[in-house]
Write a protein that holds these residues in place. Sequence first.
Motif, short mmCIF file in Angstrom:
data_model
loop_
_atom_site.label_atom_id
_atom_site.label_comp_id
_atom_site.label_asym_id
_atom_site.label_seq_id
_atom_site.Cartn_x
_atom_site.Cartn_y
_atom_site.Cartn_z
N PHE A 161 11.52 54.25 20.69
CA PHE A 161 10.28 53.53 20.41
C PHE A 161 10.57 52.29 19.58
O PHE A 161 11.14 52.37 18.48
N SER A 162 10.23 51.15 20.12
CA SER A 162 10.20 49.90 19.37
C SER A 162 11.51 49.60 18.65
O SER A 162 12.60 49.69 19.22
N ASP A 163 11.41 49.23 17.37
CA ASP A 163 12.57 48.76 16.60
C ASP A 163 13.69 49.79 16.53
O ASP A 163 14.86 49.42 16.52
N ALA A 164 13.33 51.08 16.45
CA ALA A 164 14.37 52.11 16.34
C ALA A 164 15.29 52.09 17.55
O ALA A 164 16.51 52.22 17.43
N ALA A 165 14.70 51.94 18.76
CA ALA A 165 15.51 51.88 19.97
C ALA A 165 16.41 50.64 19.97
O ALA A 165 17.58 50.70 20.37
N PHE A 166 15.86 49.52 19.51
CA PHE A 166 16.63 48.27 19.44
C PHE A 166 17.77 48.38 18.43
O PHE A 166 18.90 47.98 18.70
N TYR A 167 17.49 48.93 17.25
CA TYR A 167 18.53 49.09 16.24
C TYR A 167 19.63 50.02 16.75
O TYR A 167 20.83 49.74 16.57
N LEU A 168 19.22 51.12 17.39
CA LEU A 168 20.21 52.07 17.88
C LEU A 168 21.07 51.44 18.99
O LEU A 168 22.27 51.71 19.08
N PHE A 169 20.46 50.62 19.81
CA PHE A 169 21.22 49.89 20.85
C PHE A 169 22.35 49.09 20.21
O PHE A 169 23.49 49.13 20.67
N ASN A 170 22.05 48.38 19.15
CA ASN A 170 23.07 47.56 18.49
C ASN A 170 24.13 48.41 17.79
O ASN A 170 25.31 48.05 17.78
N ILE A 171 23.71 49.52 17.21
CA ILE A 171 24.68 50.42 16.57
C ILE A 171 25.66 50.98 17.60
O ILE A 171 26.88 50.99 17.38
N VAL A 172 25.13 51.41 18.74
CA VAL A 172 25.97 51.99 19.79
C VAL A 172 26.84 50.92 20.45
O VAL A 172 28.03 51.13 20.70
N LYS A 173 26.24 49.78 20.73
CA LYS A 173 26.97 48.69 21.42
C LYS A 173 28.15 48.19 20.59
O LYS A 173 29.25 47.98 21.11
N ASP A 174 27.91 47.98 19.29
CA ASP A 174 28.92 47.37 18.43
C ASP A 174 29.76 48.39 17.67
O ASP A 174 30.79 48.03 17.10
N GLY A 175 29.30 49.64 17.62
CA GLY A 175 30.01 50.63 16.81
C GLY A 175 29.99 50.25 15.35
O GLY A 175 30.95 50.50 14.61
N ASP A 176 28.88 49.68 14.90
CA ASP A 176 28.78 49.19 13.53
C ASP A 176 27.32 49.23 13.11
O ASP A 176 26.43 49.48 13.91
N PHE A 177 27.09 48.97 11.82
CA PHE A 177 25.72 48.92 11.31
C PHE A 177 24.97 47.75 11.94
O PHE A 177 25.57 46.72 12.27
N ALA A 178 23.66 47.93 12.11
CA ALA A 178 22.80 46.87 12.64
C ALA A 178 21.86 46.43 11.52
O ALA A 178 20.78 46.99 11.35
N ILE A 179 22.30 45.43 10.74
CA ILE A 179 21.53 44.97 9.59
C ILE A 179 20.84 43.66 9.95
O ILE A 179 21.50 42.69 10.31
N PHE A 180 19.52 43.66 9.85
CA PHE A 180 18.74 42.46 10.15
C PHE A 180 17.99 42.02 8.90
O PHE A 180 17.55 42.83 8.09
N HIS A 181 17.84 40.70 8.76
CA HIS A 181 17.08 40.10 7.66
C HIS A 181 17.64 40.48 6.29
O HIS A 181 16.89 40.55 5.31
N SER A 182 18.92 40.75 6.22
CA SER A 182 19.62 41.08 4.96
C SER A 182 19.05 42.33 4.29
O SER A 182 19.16 42.49 3.07
#
Length: 467
Positions: A40-61
């Motif tokens: 759902f929404s931001d959680a899915a997007f954040y998880l996409f970046n975590i999985v894709k990069d194998g790293d934390f997904a930190i936005f807006h500091s």
Amino acid sequence: MSSWVIYNYATMKKSYYLGLVGYLALLVLAAVYYKERIVFSDAAFYLFNIVKDGDFAIFHSRFIAVITESFPLLGVKLHLPLDTVIMLYSVGFVVFFLFCYLVAGFGFKNYGFALVILLVNMLFVTDTFYWMLSELIQAIILMCLFFSILNTRTFGKLSLPTIVISLVFLPILVFAHPLMVFPFGFGIAFMILHQDKYISVKTLIFLMAMFIGVYIMKALFATDVYDTGATQGLKNFVTLFPDYLNQYATRHFVKNWTIKYYWIPVSLAAITFLYVNRKQWLKLILVWVAFGGYALLINVSYPTDYTPDFYFENLYTPLAFILALPLVLDVFPLLEKWNLATVTVGLIIFSFIIRIPLAGEPYVTRLNWERQFLKNHSNEKLIVDKSTVPMDTLMMEWSTPYEFWLLSTTEDERTASLIIAENASVLEWATRSQTQVLFTWGFFQYAELPERYFKYHDSTTMYRVVK
């Protein structure tokens, strides 16, 4: 020793232990509704970046997200199934909240601030259970832990240990969310009036000055475009003057007091009755000005029904803290004279457990709609205009490619290449490529995405636009 300190370290234990039952229930609910929360929404997007990069997904500091993102990231590093990674992300938030609750209570014996943590998590949380990603919520919980540490003999006085621990917590809180200045400022002001045994007024003033200093430094040298844009609603105080109370947001907020925010009027009534009865006018004024002023700030900044309920509720989270602090530190000790404090905590927990499944219908329905859409278009590669789908059910269109990725990969063992766009026509250029997959904020070669978590079977098919 003031009466609330006696209560804090003695009879408040019963309510604190009952709170553990509440967190156990919250863990169970987070596990049961793990896909409703993460797909759902931001959680899915954040998880996409975590999985894709194998790293934390930190936005807006907002570095505080490292704490909760550690759970799914650990799952990725251990090569766990995607379904397990989703589960870890969902329960990870509760584990963080529970950790703060345990450290505040068992670690620093500050059962009062531990119960404030519990109330922030349960007093009127409804939609934010399903949209739980907000760094504002995480920061308020961490702030409560910080205050519980300060309310001890070691850190209460202005000393080197107090300065050191402040240098650890305050930058995290400031960078977590611009609105943190309001609950932090209220907490400092309330504790100055409360005259706690351990934490001195000098320490509190120092903390507020330090917080403001870090806040100004962030504004000057680490300005974020997203946060700056979020302040544009302040102009409504001019354009809507003086018709603030007749806006949709204000009317909807008060209406929800009878539907899901019913503890708000109960809490306000109890706090007001106590302070009037004791003639504690400064506390009464502080609570009402803080509550009314902050609610007005949010409702005027976001006056229309364009803002979804889950985002409104996220912004209202500081109100839970504004109510929880006087409830726990002043009202509960009075209730305990009739053995009603623990009963009240039990009622708050019980109402939360009942409220969450009842409020889950829209989130369950939207997930089931996406499942049916996947079933109908399982072998297609589509860019779909949002005008062709029921947006009342779907809620958000921008996050659909990330949601379809999670659902299809975990339930069908193949990753769907589907995206619902605000304007499908502007994405027609994507129909010319066969070797890439389109997401809202990125066009990726199939080889760029880890095969374990992205199982594509349509890498030779072009997109088709539906509008």
